[in-house]
Design an enzyme around this catalytic site. Sequence first.
Site, mmCIF file in Angstrom:
data_model
loop_
_atom_site.group_PDB
_atom_site.id
_atom_site.type_symbol
_atom_site.label_atom_id
_atom_site.label_comp_id
_atom_site.label_asym_id
_atom_site.label_seq_id
_atom_site.Cartn_x
_atom_site.Cartn_y
_atom_site.Cartn_z
ATOM 1 N N HIS A 18 38.364 22.077 41.256
ATOM 2 C CA HIS A 18 38.761 21.209 40.143
ATOM 3 C C HIS A 18 37.563 20.927 39.222
ATOM 4 O O HIS A 18 37.687 20.965 37.999
ATOM 5 C CB HIS A 18 39.281 19.861 40.661
ATOM 6 N N LYS A 42 54.121 12.478 46.241
ATOM 7 C CA LYS A 42 53.299 13.341 47.100
ATOM 8 C C LYS A 42 52.647 12.573 48.255
ATOM 9 O O LYS A 42 51.929 13.152 49.037
ATOM 10 C CB LYS A 42 52.204 14.032 46.275
ATOM 11 N N ARG A 91 44.488 29.617 40.804
ATOM 12 C CA ARG A 91 43.714 30.133 41.929
ATOM 13 C C ARG A 91 44.145 31.542 42.292
ATOM 14 O O ARG A 91 43.327 32.401 42.549
ATOM 15 C CB ARG A 91 43.879 29.231 43.151
ATOM 16 N N SER A 129 43.587 21.135 47.744
ATOM 17 C CA SER A 129 43.437 19.760 48.233
ATOM 18 C C SER A 129 44.166 19.548 49.544
ATOM 19 O O SER A 129 43.643 18.913 50.466
ATOM 20 C CB SER A 129 43.962 18.771 47.179
#
Length: 162
Positions: A18, A42, A91, A129
Amino acid sequence: MQIKAVYPGTFDPMTNGHIDVAKRACKMFEKVILAVSSNPGKNPFFSLDERIALAKEALADVDNIEIKGFTGLLVDCAREEGARVIVRGLRAVADFEYEVQLAGLNRQMAPEIETAFVSAAHKYAFVSSSLLREIAQLSGDVTQFVHPAVQKAMLEKLNRAD
């Protein structure tokens, strides 16, 4: 022409990937708003305030970035900030399909806002993450994947949970 961009995410936790995307976006745009999503669906590891504070610490050396929290639609946040671009980090190929779909929806809702994709540096292409949270929860070492302040905060939170 001054172009402002928004780089959104949950950043739970903020990874070196990030940070890499944020710093590279700051080289492309005059101003970048790192927009930390509250995203309560989340079930975040860190609170919104904690994520904002950690992002500020991790990006303290960057002059043209501002870190803010937001709730609601990303396009509404971008409009409120006067941003003309949404920055999205990529990614892998799997990210690309989802991100193109998201960009298409955002374009339908806000045709005046463009999406710019920034691919993660190769050394961060596999870092997520959720994987880092799992590694840390299983007492693994995340040192090479996060800013020292993030690692410290993760350890403190996990030690309090014991």
